[in-house]
Scaffold this motif. Structure first.
Motif, PDB file in Angstrom:
ATOM      1  N   VAL A 248      10.024  37.649  99.436  1.00 42.58           N
ATOM      2  CA  VAL A 248       9.413  38.927  99.797  1.00 42.58           C
ATOM      3  C   VAL A 248       9.613  39.192 101.277  1.00 42.58           C
ATOM      4  O   VAL A 248       9.377  38.308 102.109  1.00 42.58           O
ATOM      5  N   ASP A 249      10.048  40.399 101.605  1.00 41.43           N
ATOM      6  CA  ASP A 249      10.203  40.828 102.994  1.00 41.43           C
ATOM      7  C   ASP A 249       8.905  41.491 103.429  1.00 41.43           C
ATOM      8  O   ASP A 249       8.604  42.617 103.016  1.00 41.43           O
ATOM      9  N   MET A 250       8.152  40.822 104.270  1.00 43.52           N
ATOM     10  CA  MET A 250       6.857  41.340 104.689  1.00 43.52           C
ATOM     11  C   MET A 250       6.972  42.659 105.457  1.00 43.52           C
ATOM     12  O   MET A 250       6.056  43.486 105.439  1.00 43.52           O
ATOM     13  N   LEU A 251       8.094  42.858 106.111  1.00 47.21           N
ATOM     14  CA  LEU A 251       8.288  44.095 106.873  1.00 47.21           C
ATOM     15  C   LEU A 251       8.421  45.308 105.965  1.00 47.21           C
ATOM     16  O   LEU A 251       8.303  46.444 106.426  1.00 47.21           O
ATOM     17  N   LYS A 252       8.660  45.075 104.674  1.00 39.09           N
ATOM     18  CA  LYS A 252       8.788  46.190 103.724  1.00 39.09           C
ATOM     19  C   LYS A 252       7.441  46.584 103.104  1.00 39.09           C
ATOM     20  O   LYS A 252       7.382  47.572 102.369  1.00 39.09           O
ATOM     21  N   LEU A 253       6.386  45.817 103.371  1.00 40.09           N
ATOM     22  CA  LEU A 253       5.071  46.149 102.818  1.00 40.09           C
ATOM     23  C   LEU A 253       4.573  47.471 103.407  1.00 40.09           C
ATOM     24  O   LEU A 253       4.479  47.618 104.622  1.00 40.09           O
ATOM     25  N   SER A 254       4.264  48.419 102.541  1.00 39.77           N
ATOM     26  CA  SER A 254       3.826  49.742 103.000  1.00 39.77           C
ATOM     27  C   SER A 254       2.336  49.721 103.338  1.00 39.77           C
ATOM     28  O   SER A 254       1.496  49.456 102.467  1.00 39.77           O
ATOM     29  N   VAL A 255       2.030  50.001 104.600  1.00 38.45           N
ATOM     30  CA  VAL A 255       0.644  50.059 105.063  1.00 38.45           C
ATOM     31  C   VAL A 255       0.472  51.329 105.892  1.00 38.45           C
ATOM     32  O   VAL A 255       1.268  51.589 106.809  1.00 38.45           O
ATOM     33  N   ARG A 256      -0.539  52.116 105.584  1.00 41.85           N
ATOM     34  CA  ARG A 256      -0.800  53.332 106.351  1.00 41.85           C
ATOM     35  C   ARG A 256      -1.273  52.976 107.761  1.00 41.85           C
ATOM     36  O   ARG A 256      -1.961  51.980 107.971  1.00 41.85           O
ATOM     37  N   GLN A 257      -0.913  53.837 108.712  1.00 41.60           N
ATOM     38  CA  GLN A 257      -1.375  53.619 110.082  1.00 41.60           C
ATOM     39  C   GLN A 257      -2.896  53.677 110.160  1.00 41.60           C
ATOM     40  O   GLN A 257      -3.516  52.963 110.948  1.00 41.60           O
ATOM     41  N   GLU A 258      -3.506  54.499 109.314  1.00 41.73           N
ATOM     42  CA  GLU A 258      -4.963  54.575 109.278  1.00 41.73           C
ATOM     43  C   GLU A 258      -5.574  53.232 108.899  1.00 41.73           C
ATOM     44  O   GLU A 258      -6.616  52.835 109.430  1.00 41.73           O
ATOM     45  N   THR A 259      -4.924  52.543 107.958  1.00 43.27           N
ATOM     46  CA  THR A 259      -5.394  51.213 107.558  1.00 43.27           C
ATOM     47  C   THR A 259      -5.273  50.236 108.717  1.00 43.27           C
ATOM     48  O   THR A 259      -6.187  49.447 108.991  1.00 43.27           O
ATOM     49  N   ILE A 260      -4.153  50.273 109.416  1.00 40.38           N
ATOM     50  CA  ILE A 260      -3.942  49.368 110.549  1.00 40.38           C
ATOM     51  C   ILE A 260      -5.004  49.591 111.620  1.00 40.38           C
ATOM     52  O   ILE A 260      -5.592  48.633 112.146  1.00 40.38           O
ATOM     53  N   GLU A 261      -5.297  50.844 111.916  1.00 40.97           N
ATOM     54  CA  GLU A 261      -6.274  51.170 112.976  1.00 40.97           C
ATOM     55  C   GLU A 261      -7.668  50.674 112.605  1.00 40.97           C
ATOM     56  O   GLU A 261      -8.353  50.033 113.416  1.00 40.97           O
ATOM     57  N   ILE A 262      -8.105  50.980 111.390  1.00 43.18           N
ATOM     58  CA  ILE A 262      -9.465  50.611 110.984  1.00 43.18           C
ATOM     59  C   ILE A 262      -9.581  49.105 110.799  1.00 43.18           C
ATOM     60  O   ILE A 262     -10.593  48.492 111.168  1.00 43.18           O
ATOM     61  N   CYS A 263      -8.547  48.475 110.265  1.00 43.34           N
ATOM     62  CA  CYS A 263      -8.580  47.018 110.093  1.00 43.34           C
ATOM     63  C   CYS A 263      -8.599  46.296 111.436  1.00 43.34           C
ATOM     64  O   CYS A 263      -9.299  45.286 111.600  1.00 43.34           O
ATOM     65  N   GLU A 264      -7.863  46.795 112.402  1.00 43.87           N
ATOM     66  CA  GLU A 264      -7.884  46.185 113.730  1.00 43.87           C
ATOM     67  C   GLU A 264      -9.269  46.318 114.369  1.00 43.87           C
ATOM     68  O   GLU A 264      -9.754  45.395 115.020  1.00 43.87           O
ATOM     69  N   TYR A 265      -9.911  47.447 114.151  1.00 40.47           N
ATOM     70  CA  TYR A 265     -11.234  47.686 114.735  1.00 40.47           C
ATOM     71  C   TYR A 265     -12.261  46.691 114.201  1.00 40.47           C
ATOM     72  O   TYR A 265     -13.109  46.199 114.946  1.00 40.47           O
ATOM     73  N   TYR A 266     -12.165  46.357 112.913  1.00 39.62           N
ATOM     74  CA  TYR A 266     -13.148  45.456 112.305  1.00 39.62           C
ATOM     75  C   TYR A 266     -12.628  44.022 112.141  1.00 39.62           C
ATOM     76  O   TYR A 266     -13.338  43.171 111.585  1.00 39.62           O
ATOM     77  N   GLY A 267     -11.422  43.756 112.591  1.00 40.82           N
ATOM     78  CA  GLY A 267     -10.884  42.405 112.455  1.00 40.82           C
ATOM     79  C   GLY A 267     -10.602  42.015 111.019  1.00 40.82           C
ATOM     80  O   GLY A 267     -10.871  40.884 110.604  1.00 40.82           O
ATOM     81  N   VAL A 268     -10.043  42.940 110.242  1.00 43.20           N
ATOM     82  CA  VAL A 268      -9.781  42.742 108.816  1.00 43.20           C
ATOM     83  C   VAL A 268      -8.275  42.629 108.592  1.00 43.20           C
ATOM     84  O   VAL A 268      -7.492  43.381 109.185  1.00 43.20           O
ATOM     85  N   ASN A 269      -7.859  41.697 107.735  1.00 42.88           N
ATOM     86  CA  ASN A 269      -6.454  41.526 107.397  1.00 42.88           C
ATOM     87  C   ASN A 269      -6.087  42.501 106.269  1.00 42.88           C
ATOM     88  O   ASN A 269      -6.564  42.339 105.139  1.00 42.88           O
ATOM     89  N   PRO A 270      -5.255  43.505 106.524  1.00 43.83           N
ATOM     90  CA  PRO A 270      -4.955  44.505 105.481  1.00 43.83           C
ATOM     91  C   PRO A 270      -4.193  43.940 104.294  1.00 43.83           C
ATOM     92  O   PRO A 270      -4.219  44.526 103.204  1.00 43.83           O
ATOM     93  N   TYR A 271      -3.525  42.789 104.464  1.00 45.90           N
ATOM     94  CA  TYR A 271      -2.739  42.211 103.382  1.00 45.90           C
ATOM     95  C   TYR A 271      -3.599  41.388 102.419  1.00 45.90           C
ATOM     96  O   TYR A 271      -3.109  40.931 101.398  1.00 45.90           O
ATOM     97  N   GLN A 272      -4.873  41.208 102.771  1.00 43.35           N
ATOM     98  CA  GLN A 272      -5.814  40.525 101.883  1.00 43.35           C
ATOM     99  C   GLN A 272      -7.009  41.431 101.570  1.00 43.35           C
ATOM    100  O   GLN A 272      -8.099  40.971 101.286  1.00 43.35           O
ATOM    101  N   LEU A 273      -6.732  42.731 101.590  1.00 44.11           N
ATOM    102  CA  LEU A 273      -7.770  43.740 101.404  1.00 44.11           C
ATOM    103  C   LEU A 273      -7.551  44.460 100.076  1.00 44.11           C
ATOM    104  O   LEU A 273      -6.428  44.851  99.738  1.00 44.11           O
ATOM    105  N   THR A 274      -8.620  44.643  99.301  1.00 45.70           N
ATOM    106  CA  THR A 274      -8.548  45.246  97.978  1.00 45.70           C
ATOM    107  C   THR A 274      -7.760  46.554  98.007  1.00 45.70           C
ATOM    108  O   THR A 274      -7.911  47.365  98.933  1.00 45.70           O
ATOM    109  N   SER A 275      -6.912  46.766  96.979  1.00 45.20           N
ATOM    110  CA  SER A 275      -5.897  47.822  97.073  1.00 45.20           C
ATOM    111  C   SER A 275      -5.670  48.549  95.752  1.00 45.20           C
ATOM    112  O   SER A 275      -4.528  48.652  95.279  1.00 45.20           O
ATOM    113  N   ALA A 276      -6.717  49.055  95.117  1.00 43.95           N
ATOM    114  CA  ALA A 276      -6.536  49.857  93.906  1.00 43.95           C
ATOM    115  C   ALA A 276      -5.565  50.997  94.209  1.00 43.95           C
ATOM    116  O   ALA A 276      -5.595  51.591  95.284  1.00 43.95           O
TER     117      ALA A 276
END
Length: 338
Positions: A248-276
């Motif tokens: 798996v190429d991790m650089l190909k994982l699609s993550v919204r910039q909004e997710t990155i911003e909010i996850c950084e603010y709360y110290g949350v790893n977006p790749y281990q975050l529930t994703s319905a």
């Protein structure tokens, strides 16, 4: 025990070994990877197994103070039916409320969930709501039911070596929206109103029924919704279900910039975050599948390749590492901290 889903070891030792399963009578034996249950209608029992008409159902639960908290349970349940090839028909709800909840809040919750179901073309066929002193936050349980032909059933165990792995949707988006719904006042002090508004509007990305239907028509083999534990957990589950490895190429994982911003603010790893609404798929032609998904307005990317070897390798630029067993979902850890 730790918050979140129980570990594979606990599941095998304390759940699976206690169950006595008649393999010929069920379509999905209980497992950590499979969220659905299915059975044949009585009148169909004498027919060839592949020609049977199957009733399928699944459930999902969420908790939280946000008025739209139940929406996320419905999105997850409907998507789980769709990835197995079912036509969703109905949703039944059970709602546990805290004694401090007022009636108007219950009404608002129902209005939100009814809107989601109307958009999806399904009916809410049952609601049981009660106030319980045992709960700290409102909890919504959603049971979605549908039907399909056994011959059209898709399983997470159908990934084959040599196939390409495709990701549809955005990793961590569901968890991002749930954090925003719970902490909208705090986040409004951190981000501009346009950012908050744009992020809220992303909720419609969690409904993946059209993308899943398009993928099935395009010949996708294994299809699996990213659940608790995020994309890393879903990759592990797909590998375990199909007994395969992957690159798996991790650089190909699609993550919204909004997710990155909010996850950084709360110290949350977006790749281990529930994703319905985020769906893993395998195909003999990943590029063609990506084009099909983009044709129905979905975000899609070719993520990697399924391998015969059991190693599950994540590559990021020049670094490589092996995929670990699923960790607790970051949203659960966030709730525990906050």
């Amino acid at each position: 025990m730790k918050v979140g889903n129980i570990s594979q070891t606990v599941w095998n030792r304390s759940v699976c070994r206690q169950l006595h399963i008649e393999e010929d009578e069920i379509f999905f034996p209980p497992s950590l990877e499979e969220p659905c249950s299915a059975f044949c209608l009585p009148a169909e029992q004498e027919k060839s197994k592949k020609r049977k008409r199957v009733v399928i159902y699944t459930n999902a639960e969420v908790f939280g103070d946000a008025v739209n908290v139940g929406n996320f349970a419905i999105y997850r349940a409907l998507n789980d039916l769709a990835v197995r090839g079912a036509c969703p028909v109905s949703v039944s709800l059970r709602i546990l409320l805290t004694p401090s909840i007022v009636e108007e809040r219950l009404k608002e919750m129902i209005v939100c969930m009814e809107a989601v179901c109307q958009t999806a073309g399904v009916s809410i066929t049952g609601v049981k709501a009660e106030v319980s002193p045992a709960v700290t936050y409102p909890i919504v349980f959603a049971v979605a039911a549908g039907y399909m032909g056994a011959e059209s059933m898709t399983r997470a165990s159908e990934a084959l070596p040599g196939q390409e792995l495709v990701l549809c949707g955005y990793a961590g988006l569901e968890g991002t929206l749930r954090i925003l719904a719970e902490q909208k006042d705090e986040l409004a002090k951190r981000f501009v109103p346009a950012f908050i508004r744009k992020t809220k509007e992303l909720e419609n990305q969690l409904a993946a029924l059209d993308a899943i239907a398009a993928a099935r028509c395009a010949g996708a083999s294994a299809i699996h919704q990213v659940g608790e534990g995020g994309i890393f957990a879903a990759l592990w589950e797909l590998g375990e279900a199909s007994k395969v490895g992957m690159d798996v190429d991790m650089l190909k994982l699609s993550v919204r910039q909004e997710t990155i911003e909010i996850c950084e603010y709360y110290g949350v790893n977006p790749y281990q975050l529930t994703s319905a609404g985020c769906i893993l798929m395998t195909s003999n032609d990943g590029d063609s599948l990506v084009k099909t998904l983009e044709g129905v307005g979905a975000r899609a990317t070719r993520l990697g390749v399924i391998r015969h070897k059991k190693a599950r390798v994540i590559t990021s630029k020049t670094e490589q590492r092996y995929l670990d067993r699923p960790a607790p979902d970051e949203l659960m850890l966030w709730w525990e901290r906050e």
